[in-house]
Design an enzyme around this catalytic site. Structure first.
Site, PDB file in Angstrom:
ATOM      1  N   THR A   1       0.816  -1.222   0.000  1.00  0.00           N
ATOM      2  CA  THR A   1       0.000   0.000   0.000  1.00  0.00           C
ATOM      3  C   THR A   1       0.845   1.265   0.000  1.00  0.00           C
ATOM      4  O   THR A   1       0.297   2.358   0.110  1.00  0.00           O
ATOM      5  CB  THR A   1      -0.950   0.005   1.209  1.00  0.00           C
ATOM      6  OG1 THR A   1      -0.220  -0.311   2.398  1.00  0.00           O
ATOM      7  CG2 THR A   1      -2.053  -1.018   1.025  1.00  0.00           C
TER       8      THR A   1
ATOM      9  N   GLU B   1     -27.344  -7.841 -11.884  1.00  0.00           N
ATOM     10  CA  GLU B   1     -26.709  -6.623 -11.389  1.00  0.00           C
ATOM     11  C   GLU B   1     -27.340  -5.372 -12.002  1.00  0.00           C
ATOM     12  O   GLU B   1     -27.426  -4.324 -11.347  1.00  0.00           O
ATOM     13  CB  GLU B   1     -25.207  -6.655 -11.698  1.00  0.00           C
ATOM     14  CG  GLU B   1     -24.460  -7.858 -11.134  1.00  0.00           C
ATOM     15  CD  GLU B   1     -24.559  -7.982  -9.627  1.00  0.00           C
ATOM     16  OE1 GLU B   1     -24.906  -6.998  -8.941  1.00  0.00           O
ATOM     17  OE2 GLU B   1     -24.313  -9.092  -9.118  1.00  0.00           O
TER      18      GLU B   1
ATOM     19  N   HIS C   1     -30.349  -4.346  -9.997  1.00  0.00           N
ATOM     20  CA  HIS C   1     -29.927  -3.682  -8.756  1.00  0.00           C
ATOM     21  C   HIS C   1     -29.697  -2.194  -9.019  1.00  0.00           C
ATOM     22  O   HIS C   1     -30.140  -1.330  -8.265  1.00  0.00           O
ATOM     23  CB  HIS C   1     -28.627  -4.306  -8.227  1.00  0.00           C
ATOM     24  CG  HIS C   1     -28.837  -5.534  -7.402  1.00  0.00           C
ATOM     25  ND1 HIS C   1     -29.741  -5.608  -6.379  1.00  0.00           N
ATOM     26  CD2 HIS C   1     -28.222  -6.749  -7.450  1.00  0.00           C
ATOM     27  CE1 HIS C   1     -29.685  -6.806  -5.822  1.00  0.00           C
ATOM     28  NE2 HIS C   1     -28.770  -7.517  -6.467  1.00  0.00           N
TER      29      HIS C   1
END
Length: 680
Positions: free
Chosen positions: A316, A527, A530
């Site tokens: 990170t 999806e 949704h």
């Protein structure tokens, strides 16, 4: 002729602005409020012999509105006593000595530079000539050579009132090394023994101790190389005094080790060039402003954060953050880690501890700087240890690390940044206030941050081509993963002897689609409904992705709803979009699949609370829910979802086709789609 400038103000240190520099630490707790009764005997005598001049110094220190230049004369045997006195008067624990072999006017720029931030002490030998400009600028001139027998008599009266003992008038006090005189006064029980003890010391002085007159023939640089060239930290000296070893802490081996430490001076990237660090980046930006204000004398070091802890998964960019913080603040960077300490010497505990101390001593020697400690979670906290030898190993390391952190806390200009993947096992004392007390979670980058990282590694690719990648992979990959993807994309472009394109990056970032067409289409329909359900409800999701991974064949991110009052209608409105995907499969494809089980679980959990906890169902008393009641509610809402699909079937199919074509739809694409079709 030799001069020294001593910078004295608290324990603040400016960057060196001349060539030859020696650092010396002092653990004295003297403050401007101490008076002569607390002075060592030698400092007491200088104070008494220069009472009028020192009164002026004390008035300036008490006023705190300006800084002063002090000329301090002393021979070799009294130079240390003079230095101790100026530290006590001006309230310093550390000195920055700038050594010059000449008296050229060039020294004036250095004096004036220091004077803007602190008091300046120009030390010289008794017979040195001082340029007129320095005499005009100086507040006072202190001279140890003014000490006479009458001053020693006053000291004896102060320490032994009524004794009547007098110092021999024919014995020159300043010809006796000041530390010899102080030792004799400290050790005797009666003042009449002082001269006797001094005679014994003089007769039995060791051969390697040169007499004061021979010491006078040495240059200040020679003496500095023998006694002050090492960085002697306060925590090391305290330790040796406690153990009573009298051992010289910084030996030649450690000097070489300190010199071998890499001191980085990064100039890029700056914090503004990076993304994904959130609150940590704001902290570092504020740190840069505070460092600049400290250097300008606008604030004290007490107003500057001493360090922080970065916590996040591998890749990170915690090390990159430390480099960016150093570049932004303009400070040198020393980077270290537990693995580096472990690899030092034979790897035995003694070598590891010595390596830790060497790193911290190196940080002191180049302060102001940033000290970055990676893998700090490898140092197991004492709360996890028992009674085994292996546990005592970690306890010793933790103790050493804490001691070193406390040591550099007394050194102005050192900021410590620790980094780890998991902070749960850290010793609580390591992260308490005053140490690594600021904690920042460095999470995997979100969509905006990931887009900036992609743009940084693929600058020749248009942002709109990178946007689907950021949308699909936000929160799932690190900056290091992006760097790997960019290398793969550039390698593919080089093989075909062309520039990098968005498709190259897409190919490296996203796995190829291998699912059967029927499975992909069902996922897209699920999806898409949704998304449409939330658009109709006035909420724009962050992304729609058909990229499989993490146990999901596709997902819609950012399905949170707006703040509501928690009424029954609000909760049922929240449940309807959860059932929308299953309803779309049922209506458009003829039957639902088991892939909607997670949606049913979420919807059932909300409606169960309606019945059992929220008091919005058939009972006011909390308790176990009635499955029949929950089933009735969910079937009624599912019926509404089916009707929504019937009304918006064409839009759902159109959005599903767009998703199959692009694989990932960002928030901006979804919002534009909804507005064009009047859904929002």
């Amino acid at each position: 002729m030799t001069h020294r400038i001593t910078r004295l103000v608290g324990n603040r240190r400016l960057p060196a602005i001349v060539d030859d520099i020696d650092f010396a630490d002092d653990d004295g707790e003297g403050t401007p409020d101490d008076y002569r009764i607390n002075f060592p005997p030698s400092a007491w005598l200088i104070d008494a012999a220069n009472a009028g001049e020192i009164a002026k110094i004390r008035s300036v220190v008490a006023d705190r509105k300006r800084h002063a230049i002090v000329i301090a004369r002393a021979n070799g045997g009294w130079r240390e006593a003079m230095s101790n006195l100026t530290r006590l008067l001006l309230g310093s624990r550390e000195e920055l000595r700038v050594v010059r072999r000449d008296v050229s006017p060039e020294l004036l720029d250095t004096v004036l530079a220091f004077l803007g931030h602190c008091h300046v002490v120009l030390t010289c030998r008794p017979d040195d000539e001082i340029l007129e400009i320095y005499k005009r600028l100086a507040l006072v001139e202190i001279d140890a050579g003014r000490i006479t027998a009458s001053h020693v008599d006053a000291l004896i009266r102060d320490r032994w009132p009524g004794s009547g003992v007098r110092w021999p008038a024919d014995r020159d006090v300043t010809a006796i090394p000041s530390h010899h005189l102080s030792t004799a006064i400290y050790q005797v029980t009666a003042p009449g023994e002082i001269v006797e003890i001094l005679d014994v010391i003089e007769r039995h002085d060791t051969a390697d101790k040169q007499p004061a007159e021979e010491e006078e023939t040495k240059s200040d640089l020679d003496r500095a190389s023998e006694t002050e060239s090492a960085v002697v930290t306060a925590w090391n000296r305290d330790r040796d005094q406690r153990e009573g070893t009298g051992k010289k802490v910084v030996d030649d081996k450690m000097r070489r080790a300190i010199a071998a430490i890499e001191v980085q001076r990064p100039t890029s990237p700056k914090l503004d060039d990076l993304a994904g660090y959130g609150a940590a980046a704001m902290w570092a930006s504020d740190l840069a402003l505070d460092i600049a204000a400290f250097r300008a004398g606008e604030i004290t070091w007490d107003d500057v954060d001493k360090g922080c802890l970065l916590v996040g998964p591998p890749g990170t960019g915690k090390t990159l953050f430390a480099r960016a913080a150093a570049a932004t603040t303009g400070l040198p960077l020393i980077a270290t880690s537990y693995a580096q300490w472990q690899s030092a010497g034979t790897g035995h505990l003694g070598d590891l501890v010595r390596s830790i101390r060497t790193i911290f001593a190196a940080a002191e020697s180049v302060a102001p700087c940033i000290l970055f400690i990676d893998e700090i979670d490898a140092v197991r906290g004492r709360q996890q240890t028992g009674n085994s030898d292996h546990d005592s190993w970690h306890t010793a390391i933790v103790t050493c690390l804490l001691e070193c952190l406390d040591g550099i806390s007394r050194v102005e200009g050192i900021v410590t940044i620790g980094a780890c993947n998991n902070a749960h096992g850290l010793d609580p004392a390591l992260v308490r206030s005053g140490r690594l007390d600021r904690r920042f979670e460095i999470a995997l980058p979100d969509e905006p941050a990931l887009l900036r990282i992609l743009a940084h590694h693929a600058p020749d690719v248009a942002a709109q081509e990178l946007e689907p990648i950021a949308t699909a992979l936000a929160g799932t990959i690190s900056g290091a993963d992006v760097a790997r993807m960019a290398r793969e994309a550039k390698r593919a472009a080089r093989r075909e002897k062309r520039g990098v394109t968005g498709q190259d990056v897409m190919t490296a970032a996203l796995p190829a689609e291998t699912r059967p067409r029927e499975v992909l289409w069902r996922t897209a329909i699920h999806e898409a409904w949704h998304v449409v359900a939330f658009l109709v409800g006035g909420h724009v999701p962050n992304a729609l992705s058909l990229v499989s991974g993490g146990g999901m064949s596709g997902h819609v991110r950012g399905l949170g709803v707006r703040e509501v009052e928690g009424r029954l209608g609000d909760l049922e409105a929240r449940v309807l979009p959860m059932l929308a995907g299953r309803a779309a499969e049922d209506v458009i494809l003829g039957e639902p699949s088991a892939g909607a089980f997670a949606d049913l679980e979420q919807a059932s959990a909300v409606l169960s609370n309606v019945e059992s906890a929220f008091g919005l169902g058939g009972h006011l008393t909390p308790g176990g829910h009635d499955r029949v009641s929950v089933e009735g509610r969910i079937r009624r809402i599912y019926g509404d979802a089916l009707m929504f699909v019937v009304r918006h079937r064409a839009v759902i199919v159109e959005l599903a086709r767009l998703a199959v074509e692009r694989r990932v739809l960002s928030r901006s694409v979804i919002e534009a789609f909804g507005r064009e079709r009047g859904l929002i």
